[in-house]
Motif scaffolding. Structure first.
Motif, PDB file in Angstrom:
ATOM      1  N   TYR A  58       0.807  -1.225   0.000  1.00  0.00           N
ATOM      2  CA  TYR A  58       0.000   0.000   0.000  1.00  0.00           C
ATOM      3  C   TYR A  58       0.845   1.282   0.000  1.00  0.00           C
ATOM      4  CZ  TYR A  58      -3.215   3.705   1.242  1.00  0.00           C
ATOM      5  OH  TYR A  58      -3.911   4.887   1.242  1.00  0.00           O
ATOM      6  N   THR A  59       1.914   1.305   0.797  1.00  0.00           N
ATOM      7  CA  THR A  59       2.771   2.500   0.850  1.00  0.00           C
ATOM      8  C   THR A  59       3.361   2.797  -0.525  1.00  0.00           C
ATOM      9  OG1 THR A  59       3.333   1.802   3.079  1.00  0.00           O
ATOM     10  CG2 THR A  59       4.647   3.590   2.154  1.00  0.00           C
ATOM     11  N   LYS A  60       3.793   1.748  -1.189  1.00  0.00           N
ATOM     12  CA  LYS A  60       4.362   1.934  -2.530  1.00  0.00           C
ATOM     13  C   LYS A  60       3.295   2.374  -3.520  1.00  0.00           C
ATOM     14  CE  LYS A  60       8.413  -0.984  -2.200  1.00  0.00           C
ATOM     15  NZ  LYS A  60       8.719  -2.421  -2.105  1.00  0.00           N
ATOM     16  N   PHE A  61       2.114   1.822  -3.357  1.00  0.00           N
ATOM     17  CA  PHE A  61       0.997   2.210  -4.221  1.00  0.00           C
ATOM     18  C   PHE A  61       0.722   3.716  -4.070  1.00  0.00           C
ATOM     19  CE2 PHE A  61      -3.163   2.605  -5.939  1.00  0.00           C
ATOM     20  CZ  PHE A  61      -3.355   1.550  -6.807  1.00  0.00           C
ATOM     21  N   THR A  62       0.733   4.171  -2.819  1.00  0.00           N
ATOM     22  CA  THR A  62       0.526   5.597  -2.546  1.00  0.00           C
ATOM     23  C   THR A  62       1.596   6.446  -3.225  1.00  0.00           C
ATOM     24  OG1 THR A  62      -0.275   4.903  -0.389  1.00  0.00           O
ATOM     25  CG2 THR A  62       0.104   7.244  -0.670  1.00  0.00           C
ATOM     26  N   GLU A  63       2.830   5.958  -3.171  1.00  0.00           N
ATOM     27  CA  GLU A  63       3.922   6.692  -3.825  1.00  0.00           C
ATOM     28  C   GLU A  63       3.703   6.825  -5.331  1.00  0.00           C
ATOM     29  OE1 GLU A  63       7.376   5.222  -0.795  1.00  0.00           O
ATOM     30  OE2 GLU A  63       7.732   4.918  -2.945  1.00  0.00           O
ATOM     31  N   VAL A  64       3.213   5.743  -5.922  1.00  0.00           N
ATOM     32  CA  VAL A  64       2.957   5.772  -7.370  1.00  0.00           C
ATOM     33  C   VAL A  64       1.885   6.812  -7.697  1.00  0.00           C
ATOM     34  CG1 VAL A  64       2.000   4.442  -9.311  1.00  0.00           C
ATOM     35  CG2 VAL A  64       3.734   3.413  -7.836  1.00  0.00           C
ATOM     36  N   ILE A  65       0.786   6.771  -6.953  1.00  0.00           N
ATOM     37  CA  ILE A  65      -0.305   7.727  -7.177  1.00  0.00           C
ATOM     38  C   ILE A  65       0.201   9.160  -6.969  1.00  0.00           C
ATOM     39  CG2 ILE A  65      -2.582   8.496  -6.346  1.00  0.00           C
ATOM     40  CD1 ILE A  65      -2.686   5.808  -7.783  1.00  0.00           C
ATOM     41  N   ASN A  66       0.954   9.341  -5.904  1.00  0.00           N
ATOM     42  CA  ASN A  66       1.515  10.656  -5.594  1.00  0.00           C
ATOM     43  C   ASN A  66       2.382  11.173  -6.741  1.00  0.00           C
ATOM     44  OD1 ASN A  66       1.843  12.856  -3.939  1.00  0.00           O
ATOM     45  ND2 ASN A  66       3.624  12.003  -2.878  1.00  0.00           N
ATOM     46  N   THR A  67       3.243  10.301  -7.239  1.00  0.00           N
ATOM     47  CA  THR A  67       4.148  10.708  -8.320  1.00  0.00           C
ATOM     48  C   THR A  67       3.372  11.084  -9.582  1.00  0.00           C
ATOM     49  OG1 THR A  67       5.839   9.254  -7.432  1.00  0.00           O
ATOM     50  CG2 THR A  67       6.152   9.988  -9.695  1.00  0.00           C
ATOM     51  N   ILE A  68       2.357  10.288  -9.895  1.00  0.00           N
ATOM     52  CA  ILE A  68       1.551  10.593 -11.089  1.00  0.00           C
ATOM     53  C   ILE A  68       0.927  11.982 -10.955  1.00  0.00           C
ATOM     54  CG2 ILE A  68      -0.543   9.993 -12.403  1.00  0.00           C
ATOM     55  CD1 ILE A  68      -0.030   7.048 -11.604  1.00  0.00           C
ATOM     56  N   ILE A  69       0.363  12.258  -9.775  1.00  0.00           N
ATOM     57  CA  ILE A  69      -0.345  13.524  -9.608  1.00  0.00           C
ATOM     58  C   ILE A  69       0.621  14.710  -9.541  1.00  0.00           C
ATOM     59  CG2 ILE A  69      -1.929  14.797  -8.084  1.00  0.00           C
ATOM     60  CD1 ILE A  69      -3.323  12.066  -7.661  1.00  0.00           C
ATOM     61  N   ILE A  70       1.738  14.539  -8.838  1.00  0.00           N
ATOM     62  CA  ILE A  70       2.732  15.627  -8.792  1.00  0.00           C
ATOM     63  C   ILE A  70       3.252  15.934 -10.199  1.00  0.00           C
ATOM     64  CG2 ILE A  70       5.062  16.268  -8.014  1.00  0.00           C
ATOM     65  CD1 ILE A  70       4.508  14.837  -5.414  1.00  0.00           C
ATOM     66  N   TYR A  71       3.535  14.876 -10.950  1.00  0.00           N
ATOM     67  CA  TYR A  71       4.067  15.067 -12.310  1.00  0.00           C
ATOM     68  C   TYR A  71       3.076  15.826 -13.185  1.00  0.00           C
ATOM     69  CZ  TYR A  71       6.052  13.834 -16.909  1.00  0.00           C
ATOM     70  OH  TYR A  71       6.587  13.876 -18.176  1.00  0.00           O
ATOM     71  N   TRP A  72       1.810  15.417 -13.146  1.00  0.00           N
ATOM     72  CA  TRP A  72       0.831  16.076 -14.018  1.00  0.00           C
ATOM     73  C   TRP A  72       0.368  17.420 -13.471  1.00  0.00           C
ATOM     74  CZ3 TRP A  72       0.930  15.203 -18.885  1.00  0.00           C
ATOM     75  CH2 TRP A  72       1.437  13.978 -19.330  1.00  0.00           C
ATOM     76  N   ASN A  73       0.651  17.685 -12.210  1.00  0.00           N
ATOM     77  CA  ASN A  73       0.428  19.042 -11.705  1.00  0.00           C
ATOM     78  C   ASN A  73       1.573  19.964 -12.105  1.00  0.00           C
ATOM     79  OD1 ASN A  73      -2.081  19.258 -10.472  1.00  0.00           O
ATOM     80  ND2 ASN A  73      -1.358  18.269  -8.598  1.00  0.00           N
ATOM     81  N   LEU A  74       2.771  19.394 -12.195  1.00  0.00           N
ATOM     82  CA  LEU A  74       3.924  20.168 -12.668  1.00  0.00           C
ATOM     83  C   LEU A  74       3.734  20.528 -14.135  1.00  0.00           C
ATOM     84  CD1 LEU A  74       7.027  21.042 -12.349  1.00  0.00           C
ATOM     85  CD2 LEU A  74       7.557  18.731 -13.143  1.00  0.00           C
ATOM     86  N   SER A  75       3.203  19.570 -14.877  1.00  0.00           N
ATOM     87  CA  SER A  75       2.989  19.798 -16.303  1.00  0.00           C
ATOM     88  C   SER A  75       1.815  20.740 -16.530  1.00  0.00           C
ATOM     89  CB  SER A  75       2.702  18.460 -16.989  1.00  0.00           C
ATOM     90  OG  SER A  75       2.325  18.671 -18.335  1.00  0.00           O
ATOM     91  N   GLU A  76       1.900  21.484 -17.608  1.00  0.00           N
ATOM     92  CA  GLU A  76       0.750  22.265 -18.050  1.00  0.00           C
ATOM     93  C   GLU A  76      -0.329  21.298 -18.518  1.00  0.00           C
ATOM     94  OE1 GLU A  76       0.794  25.873 -18.290  1.00  0.00           O
ATOM     95  OE2 GLU A  76       2.445  25.378 -16.955  1.00  0.00           O
ATOM     96  N   ALA A  77      -1.568  21.744 -18.484  1.00  0.00           N
ATOM     97  CA  ALA A  77      -2.644  20.941 -19.046  1.00  0.00           C
ATOM     98  C   ALA A  77      -2.962  21.500 -20.424  1.00  0.00           C
ATOM     99  CB  ALA A  77      -3.864  21.025 -18.144  1.00  0.00           C
TER     100      ALA A  77
END
Lengths: 145, 153
Positions: free
Chosen positions: A115-134
């Motif tokens: 679960y902790t690793k799963f959370t990290e994956v979700i976190n990374t996806i969201i941080i990355y796409w928040n960094l990116s322009e939409a």
């Protein structure tokens, strides 16, 4: 920022969907989650809403319309094709990875069991796409300047 | 990154290219950095079969000869190259370019922070994401290399 933008989760497994939702809640992210259970439902949903999701998290093995069929359908649609689609699956099949990127996926994450690793994956996806322009067509209200 | 393949950077500005190189070094990213100073040079690199295909392409938009969008259009129409994730790294806030980028399926569109610390943070996030994500096979000859994955990051 894209923080308020809805995330569309396409996932037929209710436990996996709960895990994604819980991970997002535990990370104190404010994104709205829309959860649909197969590609067919998601295509119908996307055709009707005015505010498009800022990213789509896509499982591959689903009934009725699989993730790959969904990818193909969305990427052939001039309006919807700009939405970033990230595959989130248990499949480590190279064929699935290749086909997903071929069809325009912009990330392919295998679901960690832990679960902790799963959370990290979700976190990374969201941080990355928040960094990116939409893509501009997706932003309705909060322009950057 | 998930594998040890090179990162291809398309950037005409030498100082900006140096900054990317420095950020990767500060983050201890081990992937070699290959720099092309415009789209034409980038294509030359990608089409030379002696060169390993990059794991990702970092792409500036405003470049002479062949700009970033023209380059994207060419690689996304090429069956062998279209799978490589291409991330735009630009100072441009032009709406049209951004839409065009997403229409051409960019795997991220990042406005370069002017502040170096913030820039390093952006590169760190890009690195982390593409370490977690599986990568497509783009070199026929090294199909199994990605299973050795994480040690390279």
């Amino acid at each position: 920022m894209n923080e308020l933008k809805p995330i569309l989760l396409i996932e037929d497994d209710s436990v996996d969907a709960m895990t994604v939702k819980r991970a997002i809640r535990d990370l104190h992210l404010t994104n709205q989650i829309i959860h649909l259970t197969n590609g067919e439902e998601a295509v119908k949903y996307l055709a009707h809403i005015s505010e498009k999701p800022f990213v789509i998290l896509l499982d591959l093995n689903m009934p009725r319309m699989t993730g790959l069929e969904f990818l193909k359908t969305i990427k052939a649609n001039e309006i919807l094709k700009t939405i970033p689609i990230i595959v989130l699956t248990t499949s480590k099949e190279r064929q699935d990875v290749m086909e997903s990127f071929d069809l325009g996926a912009v990330g392919y994450m295998t679901k960690p069991v832990d679960y902790t690793k799963f959370t990290e994956v979700i976190n990374t996806i969201i941080i990355y796409w928040n960094l990116s322009e939409a893509p501009k067509s997706v932003i309705t209200a909060n322009d950057k300047i | 990154m998930r594998n040890s393949k090179p990162i291809l950077l398309l950037e005409d500005d030498t100082v900006d290219a140096m900054t990317v190189k420095r950020a990767l070094k500060d983050l201890q990213v081990l992937n070699p950095l290959v720099r092309a100073s415009n789209g034409e040079e980038g294509l030359e690199y990608l089409r030379d079969t002696n060169n390993p295909k990059p794991c990702v392409i970092l792409l500036d938009l405003n470049m002479p000869k062949m700009n970033g969008m023209e380059f994207l259009k060419v690689i996304k129409a090429d069956e062998r190259l279209k799978k490589i994730p291409a991330i735009v790294l630009t100072t441009s806030r032009d709406d049209q370019e951004r839409i065009r980028g997403f229409q051409l399926n960019v795997a991220g569109y990042i406005i370069k922070p002017v502040d170096y610390t913030k820039f390093v943070e952006a590169v760190r996030i890009v690195h982390l994401y593409w370490t977690l994500s599986e990568m497509p096979d783009t070199d026929e000859e090294c199909k199994n290399e990605k299973f050795q994955a994480n040690s390279a990051s």
